[in-house]
Design a protein around this motif. Structure first.
Motif, short mmCIF file in Angstrom:
data_model
loop_
_atom_site.label_atom_id
_atom_site.label_comp_id
_atom_site.label_asym_id
_atom_site.label_seq_id
_atom_site.Cartn_x
_atom_site.Cartn_y
_atom_site.Cartn_z
N LYS A 2 0.87 -1.29 0.08
CA LYS A 2 0.18 0.09 0.02
C LYS A 2 0.76 1.31 -0.01
O LYS A 2 1.41 1.58 0.96
CB LYS A 2 -0.86 0.04 1.18
N LEU A 3 1.18 2.02 -1.04
CA LEU A 3 1.60 2.98 -1.35
C LEU A 3 1.03 4.43 -0.41
O LEU A 3 2.02 5.33 -0.01
CB LEU A 3 1.77 3.50 -2.69
N ILE A 4 -0.23 4.37 -0.42
CA ILE A 4 -1.00 5.32 0.16
C ILE A 4 -0.58 5.62 1.60
O ILE A 4 -0.50 6.76 2.30
CB ILE A 4 -2.50 5.16 -0.02
N THR A 5 -0.13 4.51 2.13
CA THR A 5 0.29 4.51 3.73
C THR A 5 1.72 4.60 4.09
O THR A 5 2.39 4.48 5.20
CB THR A 5 -0.16 3.35 4.53
N ASN A 6 2.44 4.62 2.98
CA ASN A 6 4.09 4.53 3.07
C ASN A 6 4.63 6.11 2.86
O ASN A 6 4.44 6.42 1.82
CB ASN A 6 4.46 3.82 1.61
N TYR A 7 5.06 6.37 4.10
CA TYR A 7 5.60 7.70 4.22
C TYR A 7 6.73 8.06 3.15
O TYR A 7 7.25 8.87 2.64
CB TYR A 7 6.10 7.93 5.54
N LYS A 8 7.50 6.88 2.91
CA LYS A 8 8.71 7.12 2.03
C LYS A 8 8.11 7.59 0.50
O LYS A 8 8.70 8.36 -0.20
CB LYS A 8 9.52 5.76 1.79
N TYR A 9 7.02 6.73 0.20
CA TYR A 9 6.40 7.12 -1.04
C TYR A 9 6.08 8.58 -1.24
O TYR A 9 6.37 9.35 -2.22
CB TYR A 9 5.10 6.22 -1.20
N TRP A 10 5.40 9.18 -0.17
CA TRP A 10 4.91 10.39 0.11
C TRP A 10 6.00 11.69 -0.27
O TRP A 10 5.95 12.51 -0.92
CB TRP A 10 4.02 10.85 1.18
N ILE A 11 7.31 11.29 0.36
CA ILE A 11 8.34 12.07 0.29
C ILE A 11 8.89 12.12 -1.03
O ILE A 11 9.13 12.98 -1.80
CB ILE A 11 9.53 11.70 1.28
N LEU A 12 8.96 10.80 -1.64
CA LEU A 12 9.66 10.69 -3.01
C LEU A 12 8.72 11.20 -3.96
O LEU A 12 8.96 11.83 -5.13
CB LEU A 12 9.94 9.30 -3.46
N ASN A 13 7.30 11.07 -3.75
CA ASN A 13 6.25 11.56 -4.79
C ASN A 13 6.17 13.14 -4.65
O ASN A 13 6.00 13.77 -5.67
CB ASN A 13 4.81 11.08 -4.03
N PHE A 14 6.22 13.68 -3.54
CA PHE A 14 6.38 15.28 -3.51
C PHE A 14 7.47 15.76 -4.35
O PHE A 14 7.61 16.73 -4.97
CB PHE A 14 6.39 15.66 -2.22
N ILE A 15 8.81 15.04 -4.08
CA ILE A 15 10.21 15.52 -4.66
C ILE A 15 9.77 15.46 -6.08
O ILE A 15 10.16 16.19 -7.08
CB ILE A 15 11.22 14.81 -4.14
#
Length: 352
Positions: A2-15
């Motif tokens: 689940k990417l939606i609950t993965n904080y690493k994804y959100w950081i990389l997604n924002f960048i």
């Protein structure tokens, strides 16, 4: 996953969103401008950041649909249509919000709003939609990669489970097969020599106790297996008496090597049952073990010839071949040959 609950994804997604917006929007405009004013430069920087940030926020909507309703491994045409509808809806929301948001930096840096015609807004739709297409491609790649790895893991687990089930079935065949032959021998001795029959029962009970304690093991030390073989030969000698001669040549380096339980016993049993028992004058069984480079070689030679009985099940030999295949795949070999009235059974297994 689940990417939606993965904080690493959100950081990389924002960048990723902000960097991509800067690259295709801000840097592109700066590259062909000459003598750009500082105010204009600051505006372009804020424009790239706001476009990327808005895309980052709205990507949450598409990702939510992906992980809640869209199964990469099992989707229908209806699911694809729904995904397209969600994508279009996000684009509409993006463009409704984008231009009022961009008025904030224009008012701040230029003191007024920059009027953008409806036609110009439409021409920018493909440009900004590209952001989301690139993002969806990355997300789909991650999802497909994870799906393939999950399938591989499940297949490996299923194969392991199948191998364990097959091995348990094969090991379950060993004890009844061995006990059936031994009990038949005891039955033949009961009327001839009760003392020998009693001794044979004692040896059989010791042998069965050993086999039962090792039945759950995938591998055991060769020296433990030799103890089993000695007990089996002792049982067989009660029946065959002087007709059976058993000889061993054991390499000390092989004693601690791991082998499948009961595999040598089955070779010796096969040699006695199908070799010595068919010879009126009896014969000799020779067991040899040695370590050769990265392989342990086990060889059992018996007097006699290979006889293929159509009524025989050849359970022992099939059992050996199947167990070696399951445990070592193509790294182990089993050969049965006849040379000069001698049957030679050879097993080679990799040293662990």
């Amino acid at each position: 996953m689940k990417l939606i609950t993965n904080y690493k994804y959100w950081i990389l997604n924002f960048i990723g969103w902000v960097f991509f917006a800067f690259f295709v929007l801000t840097i592109d405009k700066i590259s062909y401008a000459e003598n750009m004013e500082t105010t204009r430069l600051y505006y372009l920087i804020s424009e790239g950041f706001l476009c990327g940030f808005l895309g980052f926020i709205l990507s949450f909507v598409i990702l939510f649909y992906f992980e809640k309703y869209f199964n990469v491994g099992d989707f229908t045409k209806k699911d694809v249509i729904k995904l397209i509808v969600v994508f279009i809806a996000v684009q509409v929301v993006y463009h409704i919000l984008l231009w009022p948001i961009l008025n904030i930096p224009t008012n701040y840096f230029f003191g007024r709003s920059i009027g953008v015609s409806f036609y110009m807004k439409l021409t920018n739709v493909p440009h900004f939609a590209t952001y989301f297409i690139v993002w969806m491609f990355v997300i789909l790649s991650i999802k497909i990669y994870h799906h393939i790895n999950t399938i591989k893991l499940r297949q490996a687990e299923l194969q392991t489970s199948l191998k364990e089930s097959q091995l348990n079935t094969l090991k379950g065949q060993i004890n009844p097969h061995f006990m059936f032959n031994s009990l038949n021998n005891i039955r033949g001795l009961m009327l001839e020599d009760v003392g020998k029959a009693r001794n044979m029962l004692t040896s059989l009970s010791e042998t069965l106790r050993y086999s039962l304690t090792k039945n759950d093991a995938t591998s055991i030390a060769l020296e433990d297996e030799l103890e089993m073989v000695e007990n089996y030969v002792a049982i067989s000698k009660i029946q065959f008496e002087d007709r059976l001669h058993f000889e061993t040549h054991i390499d000390e380096a092989s004693l601690t090597k791991l082998i499948p339980p009961m595999i040598i016993q089955m070779l010796v049993e096969n040699a006695i049952k199908h070799g010595i028992s068919n010879l009126k004058s009896g014969g000799k069984v020779t067991l040899t073990t040695k370590v050769n480079e990265d392989f342990l070689e086990i060889e059992v030679i018996n007097s006699g010839r290979i006889e293929y009985n159509q009524n025989g099940t050849q359970l022992g030999l099939k059992n050996i071949e199947k167990r070696l295949e399951l445990l070592y795949v193509n790294r182990a070999t089993f050969n049965l040959n006849e040379v000069d009235n001698q049957v030679i059974a050879t097993i080679k297994i990799p040293v662990i």
